[in-house]
Write a protein that holds these residues in place. Structure first.
Motif, short mmCIF file in Angstrom:
data_model
loop_
_atom_site.label_atom_id
_atom_site.label_comp_id
_atom_site.label_asym_id
_atom_site.label_seq_id
_atom_site.Cartn_x
_atom_site.Cartn_y
_atom_site.Cartn_z
N PHE A 253 0.86 -1.19 0.00
CA PHE A 253 0.00 0.00 0.00
C PHE A 253 0.89 1.23 0.00
O PHE A 253 2.10 1.13 0.26
N THR A 254 0.31 2.36 -0.31
CA THR A 254 1.07 3.61 -0.23
C THR A 254 0.13 4.72 0.21
O THR A 254 -1.07 4.66 -0.05
N TYR A 255 0.69 5.72 0.88
CA TYR A 255 -0.09 6.90 1.28
C TYR A 255 -0.02 7.97 0.20
O TYR A 255 -0.67 9.00 0.30
N TRP A 256 0.79 7.74 -0.81
CA TRP A 256 1.05 8.76 -1.82
C TRP A 256 -0.06 8.81 -2.85
O TRP A 256 -0.50 7.77 -3.37
N SER A 257 -0.54 10.00 -3.14
CA SER A 257 -1.50 10.18 -4.24
C SER A 257 -0.76 10.88 -5.38
O SER A 257 0.35 11.39 -5.16
N PRO A 258 -1.33 10.94 -6.57
CA PRO A 258 -0.65 11.65 -7.67
C PRO A 258 -0.22 13.06 -7.28
O PRO A 258 0.90 13.48 -7.58
N ASP A 259 -1.06 13.75 -6.50
CA ASP A 259 -0.68 15.12 -6.12
C ASP A 259 0.42 15.14 -5.06
O ASP A 259 1.15 16.12 -4.92
N SER A 260 0.54 14.04 -4.30
CA SER A 260 1.67 13.95 -3.36
C SER A 260 2.97 13.95 -4.16
O SER A 260 3.92 14.68 -3.84
N LEU A 261 3.01 13.16 -5.21
CA LEU A 261 4.21 13.07 -6.06
C LEU A 261 4.48 14.41 -6.74
O LEU A 261 5.62 14.87 -6.81
N LYS A 262 3.40 15.07 -7.15
CA LYS A 262 3.54 16.40 -7.79
C LYS A 262 4.19 17.36 -6.80
O LYS A 262 5.13 18.10 -7.13
N ALA A 263 3.76 17.27 -5.53
CA ALA A 263 4.31 18.16 -4.50
C ALA A 263 5.78 17.84 -4.23
O ALA A 263 6.62 18.74 -4.14
N MET A 264 6.09 16.55 -4.14
CA MET A 264 7.49 16.18 -3.89
C MET A 264 8.39 16.65 -5.04
O MET A 264 9.48 17.19 -4.80
N ASN A 265 7.91 16.49 -6.26
CA ASN A 265 8.72 16.92 -7.41
C ASN A 265 8.88 18.44 -7.44
O ASN A 265 9.95 18.96 -7.77
N ALA A 266 7.82 19.13 -7.05
CA ALA A 266 7.90 20.60 -7.01
C ALA A 266 8.95 21.04 -5.99
O ALA A 266 9.77 21.93 -6.28
N VAL A 267 8.97 20.37 -4.84
CA VAL A 267 9.96 20.73 -3.81
C VAL A 267 11.37 20.49 -4.33
O VAL A 267 12.27 21.32 -4.18
N ARG A 268 11.55 19.37 -5.01
CA ARG A 268 12.89 19.06 -5.56
C ARG A 268 13.31 20.14 -6.56
O ARG A 268 14.45 20.59 -6.57
N LYS A 269 12.36 20.55 -7.41
CA LYS A 269 12.68 21.57 -8.44
C LYS A 269 13.04 22.90 -7.77
O LYS A 269 14.04 23.54 -8.12
N ILE A 270 12.24 23.29 -6.77
CA ILE A 270 12.49 24.58 -6.09
C ILE A 270 13.83 24.53 -5.37
O ILE A 270 14.61 25.48 -5.41
N ARG A 271 14.15 23.38 -4.78
CA ARG A 271 15.44 23.23 -4.10
C ARG A 271 16.58 23.29 -5.12
O ARG A 271 17.58 23.99 -4.91
N ALA A 272 16.41 22.63 -6.22
CA ALA A 272 17.46 22.61 -7.26
C ALA A 272 17.71 24.03 -7.80
O ALA A 272 18.82 24.37 -8.21
N ALA A 273 16.65 24.84 -7.72
CA ALA A 273 16.80 26.23 -8.23
C ALA A 273 17.42 27.14 -7.16
O ALA A 273 17.57 28.35 -7.39
N GLY A 274 17.72 26.56 -5.98
CA GLY A 274 18.49 27.35 -5.01
C GLY A 274 17.80 27.71 -3.72
O GLY A 274 18.41 28.32 -2.84
N LEU A 275 16.52 27.31 -3.54
CA LEU A 275 15.85 27.63 -2.27
C LEU A 275 15.85 26.36 -1.40
O LEU A 275 15.19 25.37 -1.76
N PRO A 276 16.60 26.34 -0.30
CA PRO A 276 16.67 25.11 0.52
C PRO A 276 15.30 24.77 1.10
O PRO A 276 14.71 25.55 1.85
#
Ligand SMILES: O=C(O)C[C@@](O)(CF)CCOP(=O)(O)OP(=O)(O)O
Length: 324
Positions: A253-276
């Motif tokens: 089972f997983t607690y992750w929904s499609p929007d959970s993954l969208k949120a995680m990817n958004a955080v990774r992108k924002i971090r990669a762009a320089g905001l910790p």
């Protein structure tokens, strides 16, 4: 009539509690470490009375059915035994959390109830003993007794399993946690059921357990050094490992929904762009983003390119128990 009231705040684990060594006493398999937050809290009043012939539980002014009252009543049995008090009680709890979010925070709810009982029955419990009592209601509740960074010492008995403050020189006040509320209709598997299934059946559980002790040590070193990147990295990795264990449960089972993954990817992108910024997740689809207080407005602005503004809620470090 014996009455008590208390407020307790929600805490979010940076190093997760995920699995019990003892179900009845709620002794965990590993230590965990959390941040108590200001934005979400529960206020609870408990009244023990000779007039009552059963326990009654109101949540946000709604009378709860037998199922909804069971967990509370089981906890009240513990308290009655501890206080040698035979009286039934009426419990009135108000959850100050965004209702739509399904942010049912058992951590603040049971901590507030434990403290309200402490006051009503004049148990005069120390914070440590109150943490032990709250733990019997819900494991993570033992951490909500305290403010800021809190470590739950797993111990190996009712006496030795309790939470305590992690010394941090007030650094928690320089951090923020931004909640991304994912409106997911899926009925969540409760954390209690989720961790039991995982301990019992997941091939990945031992790997999780072996590395989380090291993760906790790294998190405490990061707090001592006030090293945000180090704390954020270990927080995100620990959450991913915890959630990884559910994929190998039987059935998976997983607690992750499609929007959970969208949120995680958004955080990774924002971090990669320089905001910790680093994410964590618990037993539901919501994603919590840890960042530095100075960056939270910019982080929120960047996240509005992915999510509606009303889905984004900012929280800062919060207080421990308050008696009302
Ligand atoms: O908070 C954390 O450390 C991690 C979790 O939130 C991950 F989902 C688990 C919290 O479990 P809880 O609700 O306390 O379980 P209980 O003891 O069965 O009531």
């Amino acid at each position: 009539m014996l009455k008590g009231s208390a407020r307790a705040h929600t805490n979010i684990a940076l190093i997760k509690y995920w699995g019990k060594a003892n179900e009845d006493l709620i002794i965990p398999m590993n230590n965990s470490l959390s941040l108590t937050l200001d934005a979400f809290y529960t206020e609870t009043t408990v009244t023990f009375s000779e007039e009552l012939t059963t326990d009654i539980f109101y949540l946000d002014d709604t009378l709860q059915d037998e199922k909804g009252t069971k967990k509370i009543s089981r906890f009240l049995d513990l308290v009655r035994k501890k206080a040698a008090c035979p009286l039934f009680a009426e419990v009135n709890s108000y959850n100050h959390v965004p209702t739509a979010a399904g942010l049912a925070s058992s951590s603040s709810g049971l901590a507030a109830l434990a403290a309200a009982c402490n006051q009503a029955l004049q148990l005069d419990l120390s914070d440590r003993d109150l943490s032990r009592l709250a733990r019997r209601g819900s494991g993570s509740a033992c951490r909500s007794i305290f403010p800021g960074f809190v470590e739950w010492q797993k111990g190996n008995s009712d006496e030795t399993s309790f939470a305590e403050v992690v010394p941090s020189s007030g650094w928690e006040n320089e951090l923020a946690m931004l909640f991304i509320l994912i409106n997911d209709q899926e009925k969540d598997i409760s954390s209690r059921d989720g961790m039991r299934k995982t301990v019992e059946t997941s091939a990945f559980y031992d790997g999780w357990l072996q590395t989380t002790t090291q993760d906790l040590a790294s998190a405490k070193i990061a707090i001592h050094a006030q090293d945000f990147e180090k704390l954020g990295t270990v927080t995100e990795n620990n959450a991913l490992k915890m959630h990884g264990t559910t994929l190998a449960a039987v059935p998976p089972f997983t607690y992750w929904s499609p929007d959970s993954l969208k949120a995680m990817n958004a955080v990774r992108k924002i971090r990669a762009a320089g905001l910790p910024c680093y994410f964590t997740m618990d037993a539901g689809p919501n994603v919590k983003v840890l960042c530095q207080r100075k960056d939270v407005a910019q982080l929120k602005e960047k996240l509005t390119h992915y999510f509606a503004d009303e889905q984004l809620i900012t929280a800062f470090s919060g207080p421990g128990i308050t008696y009302l």
